[in-house]
Write a protein that holds these residues in place. Sequence first.
Motif, PDB file in Angstrom:
ATOM      1  N   MET A 202       0.827  -1.202   0.000  1.00 48.49           N
ATOM      2  CA  MET A 202       0.000   0.000   0.000  1.00 48.49           C
ATOM      3  C   MET A 202       0.865   1.258   0.000  1.00 48.49           C
ATOM      4  SD  MET A 202      -3.117  -0.999  -0.215  1.00 48.49           S
ATOM      5  CE  MET A 202      -2.471  -2.349  -1.237  1.00 48.49           C
ATOM      6  N   LYS A 203       1.923   1.239   0.787  1.00 50.05           N
ATOM      7  CA  LYS A 203       2.821   2.399   0.858  1.00 50.05           C
ATOM      8  C   LYS A 203       3.453   2.700  -0.494  1.00 50.05           C
ATOM      9  CE  LYS A 203       3.932   1.741   5.764  1.00 50.05           C
ATOM     10  NZ  LYS A 203       5.004   1.418   6.750  1.00 50.05           N
ATOM     11  N   SER A 204       3.647   1.649  -1.294  1.00 49.28           N
ATOM     12  CA  SER A 204       4.252   1.843  -2.616  1.00 49.28           C
ATOM     13  C   SER A 204       3.242   2.337  -3.644  1.00 49.28           C
ATOM     14  CB  SER A 204       4.869   0.531  -3.108  1.00 49.28           C
ATOM     15  OG  SER A 204       3.861  -0.407  -3.483  1.00 49.28           O
ATOM     16  N   LEU A 205       1.956   2.283  -3.299  1.00 45.75           N
ATOM     17  CA  LEU A 205       0.911   2.635  -4.261  1.00 45.75           C
ATOM     18  C   LEU A 205       0.238   3.965  -3.990  1.00 45.75           C
ATOM     19  CD1 LEU A 205      -0.902  -0.840  -4.597  1.00 45.75           C
ATOM     20  CD2 LEU A 205       0.782   0.157  -6.152  1.00 45.75           C
ATOM     21  N   TYR A 206      -0.034   4.266  -2.721  1.00 45.35           N
ATOM     22  CA  TYR A 206      -0.831   5.456  -2.445  1.00 45.35           C
ATOM     23  C   TYR A 206      -0.010   6.743  -2.518  1.00 45.35           C
ATOM     24  CZ  TYR A 206       0.699   4.945   2.524  1.00 45.35           C
ATOM     25  OH  TYR A 206       1.412   4.822   3.694  1.00 45.35           O
ATOM     26  N   THR A 207      -0.727   7.850  -2.697  1.00 46.99           N
ATOM     27  CA  THR A 207      -0.106   9.173  -2.696  1.00 46.99           C
ATOM     28  C   THR A 207       0.180   9.614  -1.273  1.00 46.99           C
ATOM     29  OG1 THR A 207      -1.408   9.722  -4.670  1.00 46.99           O
ATOM     30  CG2 THR A 207      -0.353  11.561  -3.496  1.00 46.99           C
ATOM     31  N   ALA A 208      -0.758   9.298  -0.368  1.00 47.42           N
ATOM     32  CA  ALA A 208      -0.600   9.652   1.042  1.00 47.42           C
ATOM     33  C   ALA A 208      -1.469   8.729   1.885  1.00 47.42           C
ATOM     34  CB  ALA A 208      -0.995  11.110   1.282  1.00 47.42           C
ATOM     35  N   GLU A 209      -1.132   8.662   3.176  1.00 47.06           N
ATOM     36  CA  GLU A 209      -1.933   7.931   4.150  1.00 47.06           C
ATOM     37  C   GLU A 209      -2.396   8.909   5.225  1.00 47.06           C
ATOM     38  OE1 GLU A 209      -1.171   4.924   7.905  1.00 47.06           O
ATOM     39  OE2 GLU A 209       0.231   4.868   6.208  1.00 47.06           O
ATOM     40  N   CYS A 210      -3.675   8.859   5.570  1.00 44.63           N
ATOM     41  CA  CYS A 210      -4.210   9.747   6.604  1.00 44.63           C
ATOM     42  C   CYS A 210      -4.891   8.918   7.690  1.00 44.63           C
ATOM     43  CB  CYS A 210      -5.226  10.729   6.003  1.00 44.63           C
ATOM     44  SG  CYS A 210      -4.482  11.955   4.896  1.00 44.63           S
ATOM     45  N   ARG A 211      -4.767   9.369   8.910  1.00 47.64           N
ATOM     46  CA  ARG A 211      -5.350   8.624  10.029  1.00 47.64           C
ATOM     47  C   ARG A 211      -6.873   8.719  10.028  1.00 47.64           C
ATOM     48  NH1 ARG A 211      -3.162  13.289  11.888  1.00 47.64           N
ATOM     49  NH2 ARG A 211      -4.588  14.756  12.919  1.00 47.64           N
ATOM     50  N   ASP A 212      -7.417   9.823   9.475  1.00 46.36           N
ATOM     51  CA  ASP A 212      -8.867  10.013   9.409  1.00 46.36           C
ATOM     52  C   ASP A 212      -9.169  11.099   8.385  1.00 46.36           C
ATOM     53  OD1 ASP A 212      -8.320  12.485  10.685  1.00 46.36           O
ATOM     54  OD2 ASP A 212      -8.722  11.636  12.664  1.00 46.36           O
ATOM     55  N   LEU A 213     -10.441  11.410   8.213  1.00 47.20           N
ATOM     56  CA  LEU A 213     -10.837  12.408   7.214  1.00 47.20           C
ATOM     57  C   LEU A 213     -10.532  13.830   7.656  1.00 47.20           C
ATOM     58  CD1 LEU A 213     -14.204  10.807   6.045  1.00 47.20           C
ATOM     59  CD2 LEU A 213     -11.965  10.705   4.923  1.00 47.20           C
ATOM     60  N   PHE A 214     -10.346  14.041   8.957  1.00 45.42           N
ATOM     61  CA  PHE A 214      -9.869  15.346   9.416  1.00 45.42           C
ATOM     62  C   PHE A 214      -8.495  15.642   8.832  1.00 45.42           C
ATOM     63  CE2 PHE A 214     -12.760  14.550  13.144  1.00 45.42           C
ATOM     64  CZ  PHE A 214     -13.568  15.669  12.972  1.00 45.42           C
ATOM     65  N   GLU A 215      -7.627  14.635   8.806  1.00 47.66           N
ATOM     66  CA  GLU A 215      -6.279  14.829   8.265  1.00 47.66           C
ATOM     67  C   GLU A 215      -6.312  15.034   6.763  1.00 47.66           C
ATOM     68  OE1 GLU A 215      -1.788  12.909   8.410  1.00 47.66           O
ATOM     69  OE2 GLU A 215      -3.453  11.806   9.311  1.00 47.66           O
ATOM     70  N   VAL A 216      -7.241  14.347   6.071  1.00 40.96           N
ATOM     71  CA  VAL A 216      -7.415  14.592   4.636  1.00 40.96           C
ATOM     72  C   VAL A 216      -7.740  16.061   4.395  1.00 40.96           C
ATOM     73  CG1 VAL A 216      -8.816  14.073   2.599  1.00 40.96           C
ATOM     74  CG2 VAL A 216      -8.159  12.223   4.158  1.00 40.96           C
ATOM     75  N   LEU A 217      -8.647  16.605   5.198  1.00 43.44           N
ATOM     76  CA  LEU A 217      -9.026  18.008   5.068  1.00 43.44           C
ATOM     77  C   LEU A 217      -7.831  18.923   5.308  1.00 43.44           C
ATOM     78  CD1 LEU A 217     -11.059  20.276   4.732  1.00 43.44           C
ATOM     79  CD2 LEU A 217     -11.781  19.924   7.103  1.00 43.44           C
TER      80      LEU A 217
END
Length: 217
Positions: free
Chosen positions: A194-209
């Motif tokens: 997953m780490k090799s595929l995603y752009t970023a990892e967020c703990r929740d949608l607050f962090e996405v925001l």
Amino acid sequence: MVKAVIFDLDGLMFDTEPMWTTFWKPTLESLGLLYYEELPDAFRGTAGESSREVLRSFYGENVDTDAILRRFNDCAREAFARPVPKKPGLDKLIEWLSGQNIPMAVASSSSREVIERHLANGKLEKYFQVIVSGHEVACSKPDPEIFLLAAKRMNVNPAECLVLEDSHNGVRAGKRGGFITVMVPDLLPVTEEMKSLYTAECRDLFEVLELLKEGKI
């Protein structure tokens, strides 16, 4: 710059993944079939023929997959008639995206009926111009077809479209489709793949925001 956002539904917008798992035992018992603990994870995120292939791998080529899926979906409809919890930060993220005039879509392996019910129960239906269910595509995740169809309906280039996913197959689909892909883990762990595929990892949608406001995704 992100010009549109595609949301997965189960485990990303709503805390439904543990509920889906509970539907299997009553479904299978009603049909006289054994329950296998590995089945929910194998089935998660599939739709159409992919879901039938999973069932055949457990119960043989001659199993009545339509009967299993009908009963399984009946259980889901009964359970999801009532509102289920939203994932933390969902409302804030959607309100901000709406304020920025960024179009949003839901692309989920769930049926359109289930998707629309969740959105209505959560008072979110007005925010989503596009809904793509697993029944509208030939191939389910990790194939990117469902995301590509959502992007096409929003008239946006995948490279400028953010995909929010909690599942491994969802992340794989986002990467294969050329999307900006952010993983917000739910039941499945973050792996090296997953780490090799995603752009970023967020703990929740607050962090996405937070990352969107800061222009980091």
